[in-house]
Design a protein around this motif. Structure first.
Motif, PDB file in Angstrom:
ATOM      1  N   LEU A 181      34.767  34.705  39.631  1.00 31.94           N
ATOM      2  CA  LEU A 181      34.381  36.056  40.066  1.00 31.94           C
ATOM      3  C   LEU A 181      35.168  36.471  41.307  1.00 31.94           C
ATOM      4  O   LEU A 181      35.662  37.597  41.405  1.00 31.94           O
ATOM      5  CB  LEU A 181      32.880  36.107  40.376  1.00 31.94           C
ATOM      6  CG  LEU A 181      31.928  35.980  39.184  1.00 31.94           C
ATOM      7  CD1 LEU A 181      30.482  35.831  39.673  1.00 31.94           C
ATOM      8  CD2 LEU A 181      32.045  37.202  38.267  1.00 31.94           C
ATOM      9  N   TRP A 201      40.158  43.826  39.150  1.00 30.83           N
ATOM     10  CA  TRP A 201      39.488  45.060  39.576  1.00 30.83           C
ATOM     11  C   TRP A 201      40.346  45.775  40.634  1.00 30.83           C
ATOM     12  O   TRP A 201      40.625  46.969  40.539  1.00 30.83           O
ATOM     13  CB  TRP A 201      38.089  44.708  40.112  1.00 30.83           C
ATOM     14  CG  TRP A 201      37.216  45.876  40.426  1.00 30.83           C
ATOM     15  CD1 TRP A 201      37.443  47.192  40.120  1.00 30.83           C
ATOM     16  CD2 TRP A 201      35.950  45.832  41.101  1.00 30.83           C
ATOM     17  NE1 TRP A 201      36.397  47.961  40.578  1.00 30.83           N
ATOM     18  CE2 TRP A 201      35.474  47.161  41.170  1.00 30.83           C
ATOM     19  CE3 TRP A 201      35.176  44.799  41.644  1.00 30.83           C
ATOM     20  CZ2 TRP A 201      34.254  47.475  41.777  1.00 30.83           C
ATOM     21  CZ3 TRP A 201      33.966  45.108  42.236  1.00 30.83           C
ATOM     22  CH2 TRP A 201      33.507  46.444  42.305  1.00 30.83           C
ATOM     23  N   ILE A 210      38.571  37.928  38.700  1.00 31.17           N
ATOM     24  CA  ILE A 210      37.848  39.171  38.400  1.00 31.17           C
ATOM     25  C   ILE A 210      38.055  40.180  39.535  1.00 31.17           C
ATOM     26  O   ILE A 210      38.373  41.358  39.316  1.00 31.17           O
ATOM     27  CB  ILE A 210      36.336  38.901  38.171  1.00 31.17           C
ATOM     28  CG1 ILE A 210      36.130  37.917  37.012  1.00 31.17           C
ATOM     29  CG2 ILE A 210      35.560  40.201  37.947  1.00 31.17           C
ATOM     30  CD1 ILE A 210      36.507  38.445  35.644  1.00 31.17           C
TER      31      ILE A 210
END
Ligand code: RET
Length: 250
Positions: free
Chosen positions: A227, A235, A231
């Motif tokens: 994450l 993003w 990720i």
């Protein structure tokens, strides 16, 4: 003595995350080639983050970057001589090498996005390095001493300084840039604070009070690392591509 170490699930997880970090690094590098050099700073920082993580996961998956920590658990009974249990638990110190390089880079990504001043960037990065190194002292320091949780407390204070810079100074600077940048910064910095706050919680349960197996610890950090790095990076880079307001002249 009792040995607490990685078994099949933990070892598999380390290899899986290694592969994810390699793929993420390749994707971020490829994304950087599609933009002019003057717009590649976020790409370069983000590619370095997943590259360092890949190296650290390779070390851990092959059994390096880890050592056994001796833990002596004392049982005292009334009128009976003390008895001891000896535990040897794996401590993956490679994580701290990774974090000491990658968390400053993650902060740099967020600082540039917000438009923080040089002085604030330096303060946030130094507090972050203090957090990771005092966390390492807590992890390797001798068991059963007050210093262990003392180092942990110092690391938590340093972490609050980091959050302060993101949540207060970062937000104010981002708001001064533009409404679009402000709301993107609010979202991605909020995500970062939620994910990062889980690390000291996992540490307290796993390394701190050893209520979590080594395999469960590896899996918990694996989820957080994916994450916090790939990720987060996807993003940031995709939003940057469609939001010219996030451009920086550096
Ligand atoms: C430690 C233990 C001591 C107390 C605190 C910690 C915080 C760690 C953090 C780590 C973040 C890691 C990231 C890795 C990237 O993938 C050192 C666990 C506060 C916040 C984001």
């Amino acid at each position: 003595p009792e040995y607490q170490h990685a078994h099949h699930d933990g070892k598999t997880t380390l290899w899986v995350v290694f592969v994810i970090m390699v793929i993420a690094s390749a994707v971020f590098a490829a994304m950087s080639w599609r933009v002019p050099v003057s717009k590649r700073l976020y790409h370069v920082i983000t590619t370095l983050i997943t590259t360092f993580a890949a190296i650290s996961y390779f070390a851990m998956a092959t059994g390096h970057g880890v050592s056994y920590k001796h833990i002596r658990v004392r049982h005292s009974h009334n009128h009976v001589p003390d008895t001891y249990d000896d535990i040897y638990r794996q401590v993956f110190w490679a994580r701290y090498v990774d974090w000491s390089l990658t968390t400053p880079l993650l902060l740099l990504d967020l600082s540039l996005l917000a438009g923080l001043s040089g002085a604030h960037i330096l303060m946030a990065v130094v507090a972050d390095i203090i957090m990771i190194l005092t966390g390492l002292f807590a992890a390797l320091g001798s068991e059963g001493t007050p210093q262990k949780w003392g180092w942990y407390a110092i690391a938590c204070i340093a972490y609050l300084v980091v959050i302060w810079h993101l949540a207060i100074n970062g937000r104010a600077q981002a708001a001064a840039k533009s409404q679009k940048v402000a709301s993107f910064f609010f979202a991605i910095a909020g995500f970062t604070i939620v994910v990062w706050t889980a690390y000291p919680i996992v540490w307290g349960i796993a390394d701190g009070s050893r209520k979590m197996s080594v395999d469960a610890e590896i899996i918990a950090y694996a989820v957080l690392d994916v994450l916090a790095k790939p990720i987060f990076g996807l993003w940031l880079l995709f939003t940057h591509a469609k939001m010219p307001e996030t451009n920086i002249d550096l």
